[in-house]
Design a protein around this motif. Structure first.
Motif, PDB file in Angstrom:
ATOM      1  N   ARG A 130      23.705  74.429  54.021  1.00  0.00           N
ATOM      2  CA  ARG A 130      24.702  74.486  55.096  1.00  0.00           C
ATOM      3  C   ARG A 130      24.053  74.927  56.412  1.00  0.00           C
ATOM      4  O   ARG A 130      24.397  74.428  57.486  1.00  0.00           O
TER       5      ARG A 130
ATOM      6  N   ARG B 282      23.854  72.996  60.013  1.00  0.00           N
ATOM      7  CA  ARG B 282      24.308  73.613  61.272  1.00  0.00           C
ATOM      8  C   ARG B 282      23.322  73.346  62.409  1.00  0.00           C
ATOM      9  O   ARG B 282      23.720  73.120  63.558  1.00  0.00           O
TER      10      ARG B 282
ATOM     11  N   LEU C 144      29.186  69.366  50.791  1.00  0.00           N
ATOM     12  CA  LEU C 144      29.426  69.731  52.187  1.00  0.00           C
ATOM     13  C   LEU C 144      30.072  68.559  52.919  1.00  0.00           C
ATOM     14  O   LEU C 144      29.550  67.435  52.896  1.00  0.00           O
TER      15      LEU C 144
ATOM     16  N   CYS D 299      30.291  68.090  56.059  1.00  0.00           N
ATOM     17  CA  CYS D 299      29.690  67.776  57.359  1.00  0.00           C
ATOM     18  C   CYS D 299      28.455  66.890  57.259  1.00  0.00           C
ATOM     19  O   CYS D 299      27.840  66.566  58.281  1.00  0.00           O
TER      20      CYS D 299
END
Length: 686
Positions: A505, A509, A664, A666
């Protein structure tokens, strides 16, 4: 006239009652709808909407409350073309997507508040419907079997199954009746030795008269001949389970039985649950007439059972109903219920005659009390995980940095290809850069590195690379500022699934939308598609040559093929651990550790383990005295004086890294592949 008025007034009264009843029913349905909305938001974070859409959530019609895929599909398909039917495991709701909004509205009007009867249970339930926007569900990658576990389908014929079942006389003696009193909902019979459930052991001095039924001896001979088992068992327990019953999670007592535990499933298929100490669970379909063989890690470390609470059905893959062995994934588009039937298991074991000395001492009754205080074990909390990594990752790399760097020269071709494919001027972060061997690959990139080890970052500085010290869980770089990231041989050093996911993660980011990241982790499967990795091959290649390989350059050629793998010598780490006791080396010995210690250049037998690093005596940290005697590599003196450090690893099974990335929202996985003993993923920021 009076009579007519009386009838009219009665009709009006009845109509009013009917209206009141309908009003109360509508209020109840609305109340249940609102409750279902709150449940969905709490469980999945999905918000229901007041306007009509193509997608519906159907409360009270999930696998968790006994609705099968077949029945629900028949109910909802009456109102239009069903594009998707998603049934999450153990949840009391399902999702339906129709071809058009009009079809979904038609189903909403007809089914909201409707009472239906569950086919398998004969119970009435009321459906409560809400509209939802598009439902995105995680893509599911099949889970690997626990290490050391094998399932053989159709190991016997239906006729052999009938004969084996008939060979057990449940009314033969009173001992069986006594056993039934203590084991509710199942019948038990023992051969060879009686298994005592109150102590989970056998009385080795009291063998039972007689032997196995003749048909069982024939079956075992066939298994030995075909290589399904290595040793002939001398103890047999036959269990007959009522539908809806099973066995609680357990590990067969180490001191009671040898390595192999063999179980034959007759009469019905079943889903058996396996659980690792770190909480990872795997559900495995055992078809009727299949053979389950548990050895190594799956026998000694994982619990197995198929009853957490008594249940009359299993959640299974709808596409493989009654046809195929394998793990049960959380593929919400392919799950249904399978009713349990009466199952009889024939479990064969070999009684152990000496104490168990397995490497899983944390769960071994023979080795209870032998662990020393402070020895590492599977972390059960965030604090324990951090402490384990501090001691067996961070501290170790600070100690071995110079030696480690001297063995890291050659970049891996596919990582080089990834870096050279990036556009000129791209900003790239190497998270866990080590000695910086990838920071100078492509001069057209702006590359920056970071690592948890200050000594390794200092080595990067000596090479004029830009690098700084930080933890991969918290990288001090602005969000969305990188065109690409690489994480090579880093994530496998984090000791819980949550911490491993957090590092992925954090990589995501850092990326801008459309940016890509390349991740490498060490693989459990060091032999893949019948090809051994270089890590395993080097054990054979270096036999008899250890004393010749005595330069850093030669060692680098070998160890560069590993993620940041074990150093040069392939001698048994257990022997080296014993030899290091009392020799005054800086490394803390971890013999009898709760985490197993890996033997270098061999296949992995556990996903979570300690890998030895044998520090060369002529490498040292900055500022350390150089007055150290040198001996030929591989010599007894060299082994005695060279400290042995132990690094924590979680080696990844096939599909595990990809599944973590796909969890995830994203990112999306562009590419997933195997590269010389490593699992690799290229992901893109959405």
């Amino acid at each position: 006239m009076a009579a007519s008025s009386q009838i009219t007034s009665m009709e009006v009264g009845k109509t009013s009652q009917d209206h009141l009843k309908v009003h109360k029913m509508k209020k109840k349905v609305l109340r249940k709808q609102v409750r279902a909305q709150h449940t969905l938001m709490r469980h999945e974070g999905i918000e229901c909407v007041s306007h009509a859409t193509q997608s519906l959530v159907v409360a009270n019609a999930g696998l968790g409350n006994g609705m099968s895929r077949h029945q629900l599909f028949r109910i909802v398909e009456e109102y239009g073309l069903v594009e998707t039917l998603l049934m999450p495991p153990n949840k009391p709701y399902s999702f339906v997507k129709y071809g058009t909004t009009e079809e979904a509205k038609k189903a909403f009007d007809a089914l909201n508040g409707k009472e239906v009867t569950r086919e398998d249970f004969g119970q009435n339930i009321v459906l409560y419907i809400n509209f939802v926007e598009k439902v995105f569900w995680k893509n599911v990658v099949p889970t690997s079997l626990p290490p050391g576990l094998t399932v053989v389908e159709k190991v016997i014929s239906p006729e052999e199954e009938r004969r084996m079942l008939e060979s057990i006389d449940w009314t033969e003696d009173e001992d069986t009746q006594n056993a039934q009193k203590t084991l509710k909902h199942r019948r038990v019979k023992h051969f060879g030795y009686e298994f005592c459930y109150n102590s989970n052991n056998v009385d080795k001095d009291k063998p039972l008269p007689g032997g196995f039924p003749g048909i069982c001896n024939l079956f075992l001979e066939k298994c030995l001949k075909r290589g399904y088992i290595k040793h002939k068992p001398d103890q047999l327990t036959v269990n007959q389970y009522e539908p809806g019953q099973g066995i609680p999670p357990h590990i067969d007592t180490h001191s009671a039985f040898e390595d192999e535990i063999v179980s034959l499933s007759l009469g019905a298929e079943i889903v058996m649950d396996f659980k690792h100490p770190d909480g990872h669970t795997v559900a495995i379909m055992l078809p009727r007439r299949s053979l389950l063989v548990m050895a190594g890690e799956s026998r000694y470390l994982w619990t197995h059972g198929y009853m957490i609470t008594p249940r009359k059905y299993d959640v299974i893959q709808a596409s493989e109903l009654g046809q195929k062995v394998g793990t049960i994934t959380a593929d919400v588009g392919d799950l249904t219920l399978n009713r349990r039937e009466t199952r009889t298991s024939f479990t064969f074991r070999k009684v152990r005659r000496s104490p168990c000395n397995c490497i899983y001492s944390s769960v071994c009754d023979s080795q209870k009390g032998q662990q020393r205080q402070g020895q590492p074990s599977f972390p059960l909390s965030e604090m324990e995980a951090s402490k384990l990594e501090q001691e067996h990752v961070h501290r170790v790399y600070e100690e071995i940095a110079a030696h480690f760097s001297s063995t890291r020269h050659s970049p891996w071709p596919q990582i080089v290809e990834f870096l050279r494919s990036l556009p000129k001027g791209a900003i790239v972060a190497d998270i866990g850069c080590g000695n910086g061997k990838y920071l100078g690959i492509n001069k057209d990139l702006y590359m920056i590195g970071c690592d948890r080890s200050k000594n390794l970052v200092d080595i990067c500085g000596e090479k004029d690379f830009q690098a700084f010290v930080c933890d991969a869980l918290s990288v001090p770089i602005r969000s969305g500022s990188c065109d690409a990231c690489i994480s090579i041989a880093v994530i496998h050093h984090f000791s819980t699934a949550e911490r491993r996911l957090a590092t992925i993660r954090e990589l995501a980011r850092l990326l801008r939308p459309g940016g890509t990241a390349l991740i490498y982790v060490w693989a459990m499967e060091q032999e893949y598609k019948k090809q051994k990795s270089k890590y395993l091959k080097e054990k054979n290649d270096s036999k008899g040559k250890e004393e010749e390989i005595n330069t850093d350059t030669a060692r680098g050629l070998l160890s560069d093929q590993m993620p940041d793998g074990s150093s040069q010598d392939s001698a048994s780490s257990d022997q080296l651990l014993n030899d290091s006791k009392g020799k005054g080396c800086d490394a803390k010995p971890v013999a009898d550790s709760r985490l197993p210690v890996h033997t270098n250049r061999t296949s992995f037998h556990s996903q979570d383990l300690l890998v030895p690093w044998h520090l060369k005596s002529d490498t040292k940290k900055k500022g350390e005295s150089a007055d150290i005697l040198s001996f030929p590599a591989g010599s007894k003196e060299s082994q005695e004086l060279s400290p042995v450090f132990h690094r924590y690893y979680h080696v990844f099974c096939e599909g595990e890294l990809e599944a973590a990335c796909r969890s995830l929202d994203c990112v999306r996985v562009q590419k997933s592949y195997y590269d010389q003993g490593n699992w690799c993923v290229v992901l893109e920021k959405l």
